[in-house]
Design a protein around this motif. Structure first.
Motif, PDB file in Angstrom:
ATOM      1  N   GLY A  15       0.994  -1.031  -0.203  1.00  0.00           N
ATOM      2  CA  GLY A  15       0.035  -0.090  -0.052  1.00  0.00           C
ATOM      3  C   GLY A  15       0.734   1.141   0.039  1.00  0.00           C
ATOM      4  O   GLY A  15       0.246   2.457  -0.102  1.00  0.00           O
ATOM      5  N   SER A  17       4.069   3.899  -1.169  1.00  0.00           N
ATOM      6  CA  SER A  17       4.697   4.424  -2.480  1.00  0.00           C
ATOM      7  C   SER A  17       6.030   4.964  -2.368  1.00  0.00           C
ATOM      8  O   SER A  17       6.854   4.773  -1.375  1.00  0.00           O
ATOM      9  CB  SER A  17       3.827   5.784  -2.391  1.00  0.00           C
ATOM     10  N   ARG A  66      -1.980   2.584 -10.823  1.00  0.00           N
ATOM     11  CA  ARG A  66      -1.220   2.674  -9.698  1.00  0.00           C
ATOM     12  C   ARG A  66       0.299   3.205  -9.996  1.00  0.00           C
ATOM     13  O   ARG A  66       0.559   4.011  -8.997  1.00  0.00           O
ATOM     14  CB  ARG A  66      -0.756   1.277  -9.298  1.00  0.00           C
ATOM     15  N   ASN A  83       2.465   3.664  -6.704  1.00  0.00           N
ATOM     16  CA  ASN A  83       1.594   4.006  -5.662  1.00  0.00           C
ATOM     17  C   ASN A  83       0.936   2.602  -5.353  1.00  0.00           C
ATOM     18  O   ASN A  83       0.785   1.611  -6.220  1.00  0.00           O
ATOM     19  CB  ASN A  83       0.332   4.946  -6.056  1.00  0.00           C
ATOM     20  N   SER A  84       0.346   2.563  -4.346  1.00  0.00           N
ATOM     21  CA  SER A  84      -0.388   1.166  -3.880  1.00  0.00           C
ATOM     22  C   SER A  84       0.221  -0.013  -4.125  1.00  0.00           C
ATOM     23  O   SER A  84      -0.349  -1.104  -4.683  1.00  0.00           O
ATOM     24  CB  SER A  84      -2.047   1.238  -4.626  1.00  0.00           C
ATOM     25  N   LYS A  86       2.022  -3.575  -4.109  1.00  0.00           N
ATOM     26  CA  LYS A  86       1.616  -4.967  -3.765  1.00  0.00           C
ATOM     27  C   LYS A  86       2.956  -5.834  -3.538  1.00  0.00           C
ATOM     28  O   LYS A  86       3.986  -5.515  -4.181  1.00  0.00           O
ATOM     29  CB  LYS A  86       0.877  -5.587  -4.692  1.00  0.00           C
TER      30      LYS A  86
END
Length: 119
Positions: A15, A17, A66, A83-84, A86
């Motif tokens: 989650g 960045s 993302r 971003n975001s 995983k």
């Protein structure tokens, strides 16, 4: 003649960045295409974000929405905003540039920067 140097990688939680940077140096006229690829252990290298030859951007389906690629031509620098993140984004991220001189193309890769996404 051309060197691509990536920076900005690191360890982040899911989650989170990061922003990666790629600075180009050396002797070159102009890059026709620039982008970012990544390679995870045991996996093939894949392109994740590129500026296409017509000036548009293209993203791998796995990162659409993302990741964002951008550039500062005055600084000969390309960025990748992640971003975001995983865990499956964990990989070495490489900057890629293609230079066309006359009818000869040159494909450059940087040394890579490690991105690790883990809790």
């Amino acid at each position: 003649q051309v060197q691509l140097v990536e920076s900005g990688g690191g360890l982040v939680q899911p989650g989170g960045s990061l922003r990666l940077s790629c600075a180009a140096s050396g002797t070159f006229f102009t890059f026709n295409r620039m982008g970012w690829g990544r390679q995870a252990p045991g996996k093939q290298r894949e392109l994740v974000a590129t500026f296409t030859s017509d000036g548009n951007t293209a993203y791998a389906e796995s990162v659409k929405g993302r990741f964002t690629i951008s550039r500062d031509n005055a600084k000969n620098t390309v960025y990748l905003q992640l971003n975001s993140l995983k865990p499956e984004d964990t990989a070495v991220y490489y900057c890629n540039a293609i230079e066309l001189v006359g009818s000869t193309s040159y494909n450059y890769w940087g040394q890579g920067t490690q991105v690790t996404v883990s809790s």
